[in-house]
Design a protein around this motif. Structure first.
Motif, PDB file in Angstrom:
ATOM      1  N   TYR A 159      -9.559   5.675  -3.567  1.00  0.00           N
ATOM      2  CA  TYR A 159      -9.807   5.974  -2.152  1.00  0.00           C
ATOM      3  C   TYR A 159      -8.630   5.512  -1.299  1.00  0.00           C
ATOM      4  CZ  TYR A 159     -11.942   5.773   2.489  1.00  0.00           C
ATOM      5  OH  TYR A 159     -12.201   5.934   3.833  1.00  0.00           O
ATOM      6  N   VAL A 160      -8.109   4.334  -1.600  1.00  0.00           N
ATOM      7  CA  VAL A 160      -6.973   3.791  -0.847  1.00  0.00           C
ATOM      8  C   VAL A 160      -5.763   4.713  -0.970  1.00  0.00           C
ATOM      9  CG1 VAL A 160      -5.385   1.834  -0.639  1.00  0.00           C
ATOM     10  CG2 VAL A 160      -7.799   1.433  -1.155  1.00  0.00           C
ATOM     11  N   HIS A 161      -5.521   5.196  -2.176  1.00  0.00           N
ATOM     12  CA  HIS A 161      -4.357   6.046  -2.385  1.00  0.00           C
ATOM     13  C   HIS A 161      -4.545   7.428  -1.767  1.00  0.00           C
ATOM     14  CE1 HIS A 161      -2.615   3.021  -4.937  1.00  0.00           C
ATOM     15  NE2 HIS A 161      -3.688   3.010  -5.699  1.00  0.00           N
ATOM     16  N   ARG A 162      -5.761   7.943  -1.845  1.00  0.00           N
ATOM     17  CA  ARG A 162      -6.006   9.272  -1.280  1.00  0.00           C
ATOM     18  C   ARG A 162      -5.774   9.284   0.226  1.00  0.00           C
ATOM     19  NH1 ARG A 162     -11.591  11.654  -4.009  1.00  0.00           N
ATOM     20  NH2 ARG A 162     -10.861  11.790  -6.181  1.00  0.00           N
ATOM     21  N   ILE A 163      -6.423   8.381   0.942  1.00  0.00           N
ATOM     22  CA  ILE A 163      -6.283   8.421   2.400  1.00  0.00           C
ATOM     23  C   ILE A 163      -4.912   7.918   2.831  1.00  0.00           C
ATOM     24  CG2 ILE A 163      -8.770   8.083   2.620  1.00  0.00           C
ATOM     25  CD1 ILE A 163      -8.145   5.334   3.828  1.00  0.00           C
ATOM     26  N   GLY A 164      -4.185   7.299   1.897  1.00  0.00           N
ATOM     27  CA  GLY A 164      -2.822   6.895   2.202  1.00  0.00           C
ATOM     28  C   GLY A 164      -1.865   8.065   2.307  1.00  0.00           C
ATOM     29  N   ARG A 165      -2.330   9.277   1.986  1.00  0.00           N
ATOM     30  CA  ARG A 165      -1.485  10.467   2.165  1.00  0.00           C
ATOM     31  C   ARG A 165      -1.333  10.822   3.631  1.00  0.00           C
ATOM     32  NH1 ARG A 165       1.610   9.946  -0.836  1.00  0.00           N
ATOM     33  NH2 ARG A 165       0.617   7.960  -1.171  1.00  0.00           N
ATOM     34  N   THR A 166      -2.199  10.298   4.504  1.00  0.00           N
ATOM     35  CA  THR A 166      -2.098  10.534   5.937  1.00  0.00           C
ATOM     36  C   THR A 166      -1.844   9.211   6.642  1.00  0.00           C
ATOM     37  OG1 THR A 166      -3.187  11.536   7.851  1.00  0.00           O
ATOM     38  CG2 THR A 166      -4.579  10.278   6.350  1.00  0.00           C
ATOM     39  N   GLY A 167      -1.443   9.292   7.902  1.00  0.00           N
ATOM     40  CA  GLY A 167      -1.164   8.076   8.662  1.00  0.00           C
ATOM     41  C   GLY A 167       0.042   7.327   8.152  1.00  0.00           C
ATOM     42  N   ARG A 168       1.035   8.039   7.625  1.00  0.00           N
ATOM     43  CA  ARG A 168       2.211   7.400   7.034  1.00  0.00           C
ATOM     44  C   ARG A 168       3.286   7.150   8.085  1.00  0.00           C
ATOM     45  NH1 ARG A 168       2.234   8.120   1.406  1.00  0.00           N
ATOM     46  NH2 ARG A 168       4.503   8.179   1.248  1.00  0.00           N
ATOM     47  N   ALA A 192      -4.374   1.782   5.843  1.00  0.00           N
ATOM     48  CA  ALA A 192      -3.558   1.717   7.053  1.00  0.00           C
ATOM     49  C   ALA A 192      -4.441   1.773   8.296  1.00  0.00           C
ATOM     50  CB  ALA A 192      -2.562   2.871   7.056  1.00  0.00           C
ATOM     51  N   SER A 193      -4.095   0.979   9.270  1.00  0.00           N
ATOM     52  CA  SER A 193      -4.864   0.937  10.522  1.00  0.00           C
ATOM     53  C   SER A 193      -4.691   2.206  11.338  1.00  0.00           C
ATOM     54  CB  SER A 193      -4.441  -0.274  11.355  1.00  0.00           C
ATOM     55  OG  SER A 193      -3.042  -0.203  11.644  1.00  0.00           O
ATOM     56  N   THR A 194      -3.686   3.011  11.008  1.00  0.00           N
ATOM     57  CA  THR A 194      -3.446   4.242  11.762  1.00  0.00           C
ATOM     58  C   THR A 194      -4.339   5.396  11.310  1.00  0.00           C
ATOM     59  OG1 THR A 194      -1.679   4.785  10.194  1.00  0.00           O
ATOM     60  CG2 THR A 194      -1.043   3.648  12.223  1.00  0.00           C
ATOM     61  N   GLN A 249       0.833  -1.195   0.000  1.00  0.00           N
ATOM     62  CA  GLN A 249       0.000   0.000   0.000  1.00  0.00           C
ATOM     63  C   GLN A 249       0.866   1.242   0.000  1.00  0.00           C
ATOM     64  OE1 GLN A 249      -2.021  -1.055   3.599  1.00  0.00           O
ATOM     65  NE2 GLN A 249      -0.843   0.366   4.838  1.00  0.00           N
ATOM     66  N   THR A 250       0.278   2.363  -0.358  1.00  0.00           N
ATOM     67  CA  THR A 250       1.018   3.601  -0.473  1.00  0.00           C
ATOM     68  C   THR A 250       1.562   4.036   0.881  1.00  0.00           C
ATOM     69  OG1 THR A 250       0.887   5.867  -1.280  1.00  0.00           O
ATOM     70  CG2 THR A 250      -1.023   5.036  -0.125  1.00  0.00           C
TER      71      THR A 250
END
Length: 511
Positions: free
Chosen positions: A341-350, A225-227, A57-58
Motif C-alpha cells: 500500500y505504501v509503495h502504491r500510493i507513493g506513485r502520486t504526491g512525489r 507522504a503527507s502530500t 519511502q518511495t
C-alpha cells in the motif's frame, strides 16, 4: 552499525556533496540544484567508499543517490571484457531499465559502457555488450545468473554492488539468488543497500553483506507522504460492483485526474478491468508481468508521455517507476501485503506535489485495511461512509440474473441491455431442447422412412421363421432368443448413423 540521519538540507546543494564537475554539469542540465534528504545523506558517504544502508519511502530520489556517486567514481579506470566494474541488482525489468535511463542522463559527459541484463530480451545482444566490457552492469537476479552459468560473465572485477528495492526483492523471492551473487563478488567491494521498509529478513541480510555501514534514514519506515490525500471507498464484493464504484470515482474526480494508476492484486484482474474500462470508453492501458517486454516498455512510455490517462497495473508498477506527476492512484484491490500500500500510493504526491489515493474496500478486506492502518500509524478516512453503512441492496445489486457476469464476462452493474432477456430465454430453450429425445427434432419424412424400413425387416424375418426349426442351438444359453436375418439386396443402412455409417456395419449377414 553507525547512524547518520540528515533531515534538514535546505542550504545544501549538489555542489557541496563532492561530485565531479562533469556530473554536476549533467545534474544542472537536468534542472536539479537541491538534493533530496536521502541524496544529501548518501552521496558523500558513497564517494568515500563506505557501505551505505539507505532507508527512505518511495519517491524520495534513491536512484540518484547511488547513480551520481557511482558515475563520479567510474571516471577513473576502464572495464575489461566480461568483467563489469559495478553491478546494480533490481527486482523488475522496469526498474532496471529506469536505472539505465538515469545513467544515460547523468553520465552524458562520460563514455560509460552500460549493459542491461533483463528477461524478454535476446541473449545475443546482451552478450555483445558484455564482450565489449561494462562499466555499469544493471540486471535482474535471474537473468544475471543465466549469463553467469553460460560462462559469459565474470563477477570477480566488481568494485561497487548496489542492491536496490531490497524489500521488493524479498517479496519476489530473490533473496537466495542475491545471496549466491554476493558470494561470487569480491569481499572487498563497496555495497550500497536501499530499501523503503526494513522487515526482519532484510535486517539480517544487511548484517550479512554490509560492513560497518552508514545508515541514512530520512523518514520513518513504511510511512506515507503527507502530500497524498488518502480515502477508503466502500463497495459490494462482486466484480461488477467494484468496477461500477471505480467508474463512478473516476467520473466524480473529472478534470482533476491528470493521469492515474489503477492497481490490482492479480494479473487476470488487470486484464479484465482493462477490457471493462475500454468498453466504457475510458482511455486506459494495461501493465503486468506476463506481457512482452517491448509491450510493457511501450505502455509505460505512452503513460509517461501523456498518451494514456489511466494505467491498470499489477504491483510491477508499484516500485520506483519514475513517473513524477501522477495525480491519482486507485487501489481496485486492497493489497494483501500492507507494505505494498505504501509503495502504491507513493506513485502520486512525489517531489512535494499533491496527490490523491482511493482504495476500494469490501467486507472481506477488513483485516487488510486494519493491517495497513497499523503499518502507517494512522486511520484512513472513508470517502462516503464506512462498511457498516453498506446495505444489503448495495452488496447484492447487479447480482441477480447475471449469469454471464458471474462468469467474469458480460455487462456491468446497472446496465442491463434489452437483448439480455431474449438471450436468457434463448439459452433456456436450447437447454430444454437438448434434454429431449433426438427423434423430436427429426423431420417427418425421415420418420416415415424409418417406419417403412422397420416393417420391411419384420416382414422378411416372418418369412424366414419356418427355417428356425431346422437350426441347431448354439449352446450358449440363448436358444430361446429369436435370430434375425437380412437379404443381401436389402438396404444395409443402420438407423441413426445416416450417410456416416461405418463400413463394417453395412456388411450383410448371410444365412
Amino acid at each position: 552499525m553507525s547512524s547518520d540521519t540528515q533531515n534538514d538540507n535546505e542550504a545544501v546543494t549538489f555542489a557541496d556533496l563532492g561530485l565531479s564537475s562533469k556530473v554536476l554539469s549533467a545534474v544542472s542540465d537536468a534542472g536539479y540544484t537541491t538534493p533530496t534528504p536521502i541524496q544529501a545523506g548518501a552521496i558523500p558517504q558513497a564517494l568515500q567508499g563506505k557501505d551505505v544502508l539507505g532507508i527512505a519511502q518511495t519517491g524520495t530520489g534513491k536512484t540518484a543517490a547511488f547513480v551520481l556517486p557511482m558515475i563520479t567514481r567510474l571516471e577513473k579506470g576502464r572495464a575489461r571484457a566480461r568483467m563489469p566494474r559495478t553491478l546494480i541488482l533490481e527486482p523488475t525489468r522496469e526498474l532496471a531499465a529506469q536505472v539505465e535511463e538515469n545513467f544515460v542522463k547523468y553520465g552524458k559527459n562520460h563514455r560509460l559502457n552500460i549493459a542491461l541484463l533483463i528477461g524478454g530480451v535476446s541473449f545475443d545482444e546482451q552478450e555483445k555488450k558484455l564482450e565489449r566490457g561494462a562499466d555499469v552492469l544493471i540486471a535482474t537476479p535471474g537473468r544475471l545468473l543465466d549469463h553467469f552459468e553460460r560462462g559469459k560473465l565474470l563477477l570477480t572485477g566488481v568494485e561497487i554492488l548496489v542492491i536496490d528495492e531490497a524489500d521488493r526483492m524479498l517479496d519476489m523471492g530473490f533473496i537466495p539468488d542475491i545471496e549466491r551473487i554476493c558470494k561470487l563478488i569480491p569481499f572487498t567491494r563497496q555495497t550500497l543497500f536501499f530499501s523503503a521498509t526494513m522487515p526482519p529478513e532484510i535486517t539480517k541480510l544487511t548484517e550479512q553483506f554490509l560492513h560497518t555501514p552508514v545508515r541514512i534514514e530520512v523518514a520513518k519506515a513504511a510511512t506515507t507522504a503527507s502530500t497524498v490525500t488518502q480515502r477508503l471507498v466502500k463497495s459490494g464484493s462482486k466484480p461488477w460492483d467494484k468496477r461500477g464504484v471505480l467508474r463512478d470515482l473516476i467520473r466524480a474526480e473529472g478534470d482533476e485526474i491528470k493521469n492515474a494508476i489503477i492497481f490490482c492484486n492479480r494479473k487476470v484482474e488487470v486484464s479484465e478491468l482493462f477490457r471493462s474500462l475500454v468498453k466504457h470508453d475510458f482511455d486506459a492501458g494495461a501493465l503486468h508481468g506476463d506481457m512482452d517486454q517491448r509491450a510493457r516498455m511501450a505502455m509505460l512510455a505512452g503513460f509517461r508521455d501523456g498518451k494514456l490517462k489511466l494505467l491498470v497495473a499489477s504491483d510491477v508498477a508499484a516500485r520506483g517507476l519514475d513517473i513524477p506527476d501522477v495525480s491519482h492512484v486507485f487501489n481496485y484491490d486492497v493489497p494483501i501485503h500492507s507494505e505494498d500500500y505504501v509503495h502504491r500510493i507513493g506513485r502520486t504526491g512525489r517531489a512535494g506535489r499533491s496527490g490523491k489515493s482511493f482504495t476500494i474496500a469490501t467486507r472481506g478486506d477488513t483485516k487488510y485495511v486494519d493491517a495497513i492502518e497499523k503499518l502507517i500509524g494512522k486511520e484512513i478516512e472513508w470517502h462516503d461512509g464506512d462498511l457498516s453503512t453498506l446495505t444489503e441492496s448495495d452488496e447484492d445489486h447487479g447480482h441477480r440474473g447475471r449469469g454471464r457476469e458471474r462468469a467474469g464476462r458480460g455487462r456491468e452493474r446497472g446496465e442491463r441491455h434489452p437483448r439480455d432477456e431474449h438471450r436468457a430465454r434463448k439459452t433456456r430453450d436450447v437447454s430444454e431442447t437438448a434434454e429431449q429425445p433426438s427423434a423430436a427434432v427429426v423431420p417427418a419424412e425421415a420418420l416415415e422412412e424409418r417406419r417403412n424400413r422397420k416393417e420391411a425387416i419384420k416382414a422378411n424375418n416372418a418369412e424366414r421363421e419356418p427355417h428356425r426349426d431346422n437350426e441347431q442351438p448354439r449352446g450358449n444359453g440363448r436358444q430361446d432368443r429369436p435370430r434375425r436375418y437380412r437379404d443381401e439386396d436389402e438396404v444395409n443402412t443402420v438407423v441413426g448413423f445416416g450417410d456416416d455409417t461405418p463400413a463394417f456395419m453395412k456388411v450383410a449377414m448371410k444365412v
